[in-house]
Design a protein around this motif. Structure first.
Motif, PDB file in Angstrom:
ATOM      1  N   CYS A  85      43.489  42.970  37.965  1.00 28.06           N
ATOM      2  CA  CYS A  85      42.184  42.387  37.629  1.00 28.06           C
ATOM      3  C   CYS A  85      42.257  41.478  36.407  1.00 28.06           C
ATOM      4  CB  CYS A  85      41.171  43.495  37.365  1.00 28.06           C
ATOM      5  SG  CYS A  85      40.681  44.362  38.854  1.00 28.06           S
ATOM      6  N   TYR A  86      43.266  41.684  35.548  1.00 25.87           N
ATOM      7  CA  TYR A  86      43.389  40.909  34.321  1.00 25.87           C
ATOM      8  C   TYR A  86      44.785  40.323  34.238  1.00 25.87           C
ATOM      9  CZ  TYR A  86      39.264  43.649  33.380  1.00 25.87           C
ATOM     10  OH  TYR A  86      38.030  44.234  33.483  1.00 25.87           O
ATOM     11  N   ARG A 140      33.006  52.036  39.304  1.00 22.89           N
ATOM     12  CA  ARG A 140      32.364  50.746  39.044  1.00 22.89           C
ATOM     13  C   ARG A 140      33.220  49.965  38.055  1.00 22.89           C
ATOM     14  NH1 ARG A 140      27.549  53.321  35.449  1.00 22.89           N
ATOM     15  NH2 ARG A 140      29.030  54.605  34.417  1.00 22.89           N
ATOM     16  N   GLU A 141      33.154  48.658  38.195  1.00 25.03           N
ATOM     17  CA  GLU A 141      33.976  47.790  37.335  1.00 25.03           C
ATOM     18  C   GLU A 141      33.467  47.847  35.903  1.00 25.03           C
ATOM     19  OE1 GLU A 141      35.746  43.267  37.336  1.00 25.03           O
ATOM     20  OE2 GLU A 141      34.626  44.009  39.046  1.00 25.03           O
ATOM     21  N   PRO A 142      34.386  48.040  34.966  1.00 30.71           N
ATOM     22  CA  PRO A 142      33.969  48.093  33.565  1.00 30.71           C
ATOM     23  C   PRO A 142      33.538  46.723  33.058  1.00 30.71           C
ATOM     24  CG  PRO A 142      36.352  48.206  33.721  1.00 30.71           C
ATOM     25  CD  PRO A 142      35.812  48.225  35.132  1.00 30.71           C
ATOM     26  N   THR A 143      32.599  46.710  32.123  1.00 33.07           N
ATOM     27  CA  THR A 143      32.185  45.455  31.501  1.00 33.07           C
ATOM     28  C   THR A 143      32.842  45.366  30.131  1.00 33.07           C
ATOM     29  OG1 THR A 143      30.221  46.523  30.600  1.00 33.07           O
ATOM     30  CG2 THR A 143      29.981  45.402  32.704  1.00 33.07           C
ATOM     31  N   ILE A 144      33.354  44.203  29.828  1.00 36.46           N
ATOM     32  CA  ILE A 144      34.020  43.982  28.549  1.00 36.46           C
ATOM     33  C   ILE A 144      33.175  42.984  27.770  1.00 36.46           C
ATOM     34  CG2 ILE A 144      36.092  43.155  27.406  1.00 36.46           C
ATOM     35  CD1 ILE A 144      37.640  44.068  29.879  1.00 36.46           C
ATOM     36  N   GLU A 145      32.597  43.441  26.681  1.00 37.87           N
ATOM     37  CA  GLU A 145      31.767  42.577  25.857  1.00 37.87           C
ATOM     38  C   GLU A 145      32.611  41.950  24.774  1.00 37.87           C
ATOM     39  OE1 GLU A 145      28.207  44.454  24.511  1.00 37.87           O
ATOM     40  OE2 GLU A 145      27.988  45.550  26.381  1.00 37.87           O
ATOM     41  N   GLN A 146      32.369  40.681  24.496  1.00 35.60           N
ATOM     42  CA  GLN A 146      33.134  39.985  23.469  1.00 35.60           C
ATOM     43  C   GLN A 146      32.225  39.520  22.378  1.00 35.60           C
ATOM     44  OE1 GLN A 146      35.320  36.922  25.440  1.00 35.60           O
ATOM     45  NE2 GLN A 146      36.707  38.380  26.352  1.00 35.60           N
TER      46      GLN A 146
END
Length: 86
Positions: A30-31, A80-86
């Motif tokens: 995914c990354y 569920r897909e994790p959310t990555i906040e920047q």
């Protein structure tokens, strides 16, 4: 560990005896380099389109119940897909 998506499964008519009982899945990370597909052994029942957590390299052997010549193992199915906040 790597977060990836199951793209498809590998079908083989013959395989090493140590791999009997494991499904072989094609995983897309995914990354990072999303074109670097790899194959991971699975015995927890992941299916196509699911998000999975994969252990790679020497630590992957700890996730196996018996010796097998693999360097990537599915160790979890992500709800569920994790959310990555920047």
């Amino acid at each position: 560990m790597i977060l990836g998506k199951v793209i498809s499964k590998v079908v083989s008519t013959r395989k090493c005896e140590g791999l009997q009982g494991y499904k072989l899945l094609v995983i897309q990370p995914c990354y990072g380099d999303k074109e670097a597909y790899f194959v991971a052994a699975d015995e927890i029942g992941a299916g196509e389109g699911e998000l999975v957590l994969v252990s790679m390299g020497a630590p992957a052997q700890y996730a196996l119940k018996r010796n097998a010549p693999v360097d990537a193992v599915v160790i979890g199915i992500i709800d569920r897909e994790p959310t990555i906040e920047q």
